[in-house]
Design a protein around this motif. Structure first.
Motif, PDB file in Angstrom:
ATOM      1  N   SER A  17      47.963  46.862  33.479  1.00 24.87           N
ATOM      2  CA  SER A  17      49.339  46.440  33.198  1.00 24.87           C
ATOM      3  C   SER A  17      49.912  47.228  32.029  1.00 24.87           C
ATOM      4  CB  SER A  17      49.387  44.947  32.855  1.00 24.87           C
ATOM      5  OG  SER A  17      48.939  44.149  33.925  1.00 24.87           O
ATOM      6  N   LEU A  18      51.227  47.351  32.035  1.00 23.22           N
ATOM      7  CA  LEU A  18      51.971  47.925  30.923  1.00 23.22           C
ATOM      8  C   LEU A  18      53.288  47.181  30.813  1.00 23.22           C
ATOM      9  CD1 LEU A  18      51.740  51.838  31.228  1.00 23.22           C
ATOM     10  CD2 LEU A  18      50.828  50.441  29.371  1.00 23.22           C
ATOM     11  N   ARG A  19      53.820  47.133  29.613  1.00 26.19           N
ATOM     12  CA  ARG A  19      55.161  46.590  29.422  1.00 26.19           C
ATOM     13  C   ARG A  19      56.033  47.646  28.766  1.00 26.19           C
ATOM     14  NH1 ARG A  19      57.436  41.489  25.888  1.00 26.19           N
ATOM     15  NH2 ARG A  19      57.035  42.950  24.172  1.00 26.19           N
ATOM     16  N   LEU A  20      57.073  48.022  29.458  1.00 22.33           N
ATOM     17  CA  LEU A  20      58.046  48.959  28.921  1.00 22.33           C
ATOM     18  C   LEU A  20      59.160  48.197  28.213  1.00 22.33           C
ATOM     19  CD1 LEU A  20      58.423  51.442  31.923  1.00 22.33           C
ATOM     20  CD2 LEU A  20      56.718  51.420  30.094  1.00 22.33           C
ATOM     21  N   SER A  21      59.684  48.814  27.173  1.00 20.93           N
ATOM     22  CA  SER A  21      60.812  48.238  26.439  1.00 20.93           C
ATOM     23  C   SER A  21      61.964  49.227  26.434  1.00 20.93           C
ATOM     24  CB  SER A  21      60.415  47.919  24.992  1.00 20.93           C
ATOM     25  OG  SER A  21      59.370  46.981  24.948  1.00 20.93           O
ATOM     26  N   CYS A  22      63.156  48.689  26.366  1.00 22.32           N
ATOM     27  CA  CYS A  22      64.364  49.504  26.301  1.00 22.32           C
ATOM     28  C   CYS A  22      65.286  48.861  25.281  1.00 22.32           C
ATOM     29  CB  CYS A  22      65.028  49.586  27.671  1.00 22.32           C
ATOM     30  SG  CYS A  22      66.646  50.376  27.656  1.00 22.32           S
ATOM     31  N   ALA A  23      65.518  49.560  24.198  1.00 25.53           N
ATOM     32  CA  ALA A  23      66.346  49.022  23.125  1.00 25.53           C
ATOM     33  C   ALA A  23      67.670  49.768  23.063  1.00 25.53           C
ATOM     34  CB  ALA A  23      65.617  49.129  21.798  1.00 25.53           C
ATOM     35  N   ALA A  24      68.715  49.029  22.810  1.00 20.54           N
ATOM     36  CA  ALA A  24      70.027  49.637  22.616  1.00 20.54           C
ATOM     37  C   ALA A  24      70.193  49.973  21.142  1.00 20.54           C
ATOM     38  CB  ALA A  24      71.121  48.690  23.070  1.00 20.54           C
ATOM     39  N   SER A  25      70.637  51.171  20.877  1.00 19.00           N
ATOM     40  CA  SER A  25      70.800  51.594  19.484  1.00 19.00           C
ATOM     41  C   SER A  25      72.250  51.485  19.038  1.00 19.00           C
ATOM     42  CB  SER A  25      70.303  53.025  19.312  1.00 19.00           C
ATOM     43  OG  SER A  25      71.081  53.906  20.111  1.00 19.00           O
ATOM     44  N   GLY A  26      72.434  51.596  17.744  1.00 20.79           N
ATOM     45  CA  GLY A  26      73.780  51.538  17.201  1.00 20.79           C
ATOM     46  C   GLY A  26      74.338  50.138  17.240  1.00 20.79           C
ATOM     47  N   HIS A  27      75.628  50.050  17.506  1.00 22.21           N
ATOM     48  CA  HIS A  27      76.309  48.768  17.486  1.00 22.21           C
ATOM     49  C   HIS A  27      76.504  48.182  18.881  1.00 22.21           C
ATOM     50  CE1 HIS A  27      77.077  49.258  13.241  1.00 22.21           C
ATOM     51  NE2 HIS A  27      77.534  50.469  13.469  1.00 22.21           N
ATOM     52  N   THR A  28      75.752  48.705  19.849  1.00 14.98           N
ATOM     53  CA  THR A  28      75.901  48.251  21.221  1.00 14.98           C
ATOM     54  C   THR A  28      75.306  46.862  21.407  1.00 14.98           C
ATOM     55  OG1 THR A  28      75.777  50.515  22.018  1.00 14.98           O
ATOM     56  CG2 THR A  28      75.355  48.765  23.611  1.00 14.98           C
ATOM     57  N   THR A  29      76.034  46.001  22.079  1.00 12.94           N
ATOM     58  CA  THR A  29      75.523  44.686  22.447  1.00 12.94           C
ATOM     59  C   THR A  29      75.133  44.739  23.910  1.00 12.94           C
ATOM     60  OG1 THR A  29      76.978  43.616  20.836  1.00 12.94           O
ATOM     61  CG2 THR A  29      76.023  42.227  22.558  1.00 12.94           C
ATOM     62  N   LEU A  30      73.830  44.847  24.146  1.00 16.46           N
ATOM     63  CA  LEU A  30      73.330  45.037  25.501  1.00 16.46           C
ATOM     64  C   LEU A  30      73.581  43.823  26.377  1.00 16.46           C
ATOM     65  CD1 LEU A  30      71.984  47.397  26.917  1.00 16.46           C
ATOM     66  CD2 LEU A  30      69.760  46.376  26.394  1.00 16.46           C
ATOM     67  N   SER A  31      73.769  42.665  25.771  1.00 14.88           N
ATOM     68  CA  SER A  31      73.978  41.451  26.555  1.00 14.88           C
ATOM     69  C   SER A  31      75.257  41.496  27.373  1.00 14.88           C
ATOM     70  CB  SER A  31      74.006  40.226  25.632  1.00 14.88           C
ATOM     71  OG  SER A  31      75.060  40.334  24.694  1.00 14.88           O
ATOM     72  N   ASN A  32      76.145  42.414  27.056  1.00 13.48           N
ATOM     73  CA  ASN A  32      77.386  42.550  27.818  1.00 13.48           C
ATOM     74  C   ASN A  32      77.225  43.365  29.094  1.00 13.48           C
ATOM     75  OD1 ASN A  32      78.756  41.147  25.812  1.00 13.48           O
ATOM     76  ND2 ASN A  32      79.317  43.008  24.715  1.00 13.48           N
ATOM     77  N   TYR A  33      76.035  43.904  29.318  1.00 15.52           N
ATOM     78  CA  TYR A  33      75.806  44.821  30.425  1.00 15.52           C
ATOM     79  C   TYR A  33      74.672  44.347  31.333  1.00 15.52           C
ATOM     80  CZ  TYR A  33      78.513  48.110  27.633  1.00 15.52           C
ATOM     81  OH  TYR A  33      79.501  48.715  26.904  1.00 15.52           O
ATOM     82  N   ALA A  34      74.781  44.742  32.587  1.00 15.92           N
ATOM     83  CA  ALA A  34      73.610  44.679  33.465  1.00 15.92           C
ATOM     84  C   ALA A  34      72.679  45.820  33.065  1.00 15.92           C
ATOM     85  CB  ALA A  34      74.027  44.817  34.923  1.00 15.92           C
ATOM     86  N   VAL A  35      71.396  45.615  33.249  1.00 16.45           N
ATOM     87  CA  VAL A  35      70.411  46.623  32.868  1.00 16.45           C
ATOM     88  C   VAL A  35      69.439  46.853  34.014  1.00 16.45           C
ATOM     89  CG1 VAL A  35      70.558  46.250  30.384  1.00 16.45           C
ATOM     90  CG2 VAL A  35      69.048  44.799  31.751  1.00 16.45           C
ATOM     91  N   GLY A  36      68.846  48.013  34.010  1.00 16.04           N
ATOM     92  CA  GLY A  36      67.930  48.311  35.102  1.00 16.04           C
ATOM     93  C   GLY A  36      66.934  49.390  34.721  1.00 16.04           C
ATOM     94  N   TRP A  37      65.987  49.594  35.619  1.00 16.73           N
ATOM     95  CA  TRP A  37      64.969  50.632  35.461  1.00 16.73           C
ATOM     96  C   TRP A  37      64.913  51.490  36.718  1.00 16.73           C
ATOM     97  CZ3 TRP A  37      62.227  51.407  31.000  1.00 16.73           C
ATOM     98  CH2 TRP A  37      62.260  50.371  30.047  1.00 16.73           C
ATOM     99  N   PHE A  38      64.748  52.781  36.502  1.00 17.63           N
ATOM    100  CA  PHE A  38      64.539  53.742  37.566  1.00 17.63           C
ATOM    101  C   PHE A  38      63.291  54.536  37.214  1.00 17.63           C
ATOM    102  CE2 PHE A  38      68.540  53.424  39.871  1.00 17.63           C
ATOM    103  CZ  PHE A  38      69.325  52.735  38.955  1.00 17.63           C
ATOM    104  N   ARG A  39      62.774  55.263  38.192  1.00 18.72           N
ATOM    105  CA  ARG A  39      61.648  56.139  37.915  1.00 18.72           C
ATOM    106  C   ARG A  39      61.767  57.400  38.745  1.00 18.72           C
ATOM    107  NH1 ARG A  39      56.724  52.565  40.653  1.00 18.72           N
ATOM    108  NH2 ARG A  39      57.257  52.975  42.861  1.00 18.72           N
ATOM    109  N   GLN A  40      61.144  58.428  38.251  1.00 17.78           N
ATOM    110  CA  GLN A  40      61.128  59.692  38.983  1.00 17.78           C
ATOM    111  C   GLN A  40      59.786  60.361  38.789  1.00 17.78           C
ATOM    112  OE1 GLN A  40      64.405  62.370  38.198  1.00 17.78           O
ATOM    113  NE2 GLN A  40      64.129  63.343  40.187  1.00 17.78           N
TER     114      GLN A  40
END
Length: 124
Positions: A17-40
């Motif tokens: 298992s692994l847990r990936l994290s994605c943090a928003a930087s700066g003054h962005t409020t991520l709660s206002n957005y849908a979020v997702g993961w892609f891979r290549q």
């Protein structure tokens, strides 16, 4: 545009298992957005992995990861997670976090912002 930074990738054996994290930087409020993961993976097209609506009430998963991966968010930490269990060698790829106003757009491969990616390697 939202600035996103992924972390948590690495080398893991099949079945692990692994847990990936994605943090928003700066003054962005991520709660206002849908979020997702892609891979290549090398030599392959970008693949949708998971998406979560801004409300947290709606989730989408790609067929290849259903039942093994879970997307979640912690709005207090302005962070999105991808818990990956029962990993397989075919999960090896660079994983990208993305954000958009609508989770349905993410599922369709459309997004406004994305991060630089984090490498996940699953050994057999």
């Amino acid at each position: 545009q939202v600035q996103l930074v992924e972390s948590g990738g690495g080398l893991v054996q099949a079945g692990g298992s692994l847990r990936l994290s994605c943090a928003a930087s700066g003054h962005t409020t991520l709660s206002n957005y849908a979020v997702g993961w892609f891979r290549q993976a090398p030599g392959k097209e970008r693949e949708f992995v998971a998406a979560l609506s801004w409300s947290g009430l709606t989730t989408f998963y790609g067929d290849a990861v259903k039942g093994r991966f879970t997307i979640s968010r912690d709005n207090a930490k302005n962070t999105v997670y991808l818990q990956m269990n029962s990993l397989k060698p075919e999960d090896t790829a660079v994983y990208y976090c993305a954000s958009d106003p609508a989770a349905s757009r993410l599922r369709g491969g459309i997004f406004e912002s994305w991060g630089q990616g984090t490498q996940v390697t699953v050994s057999s």
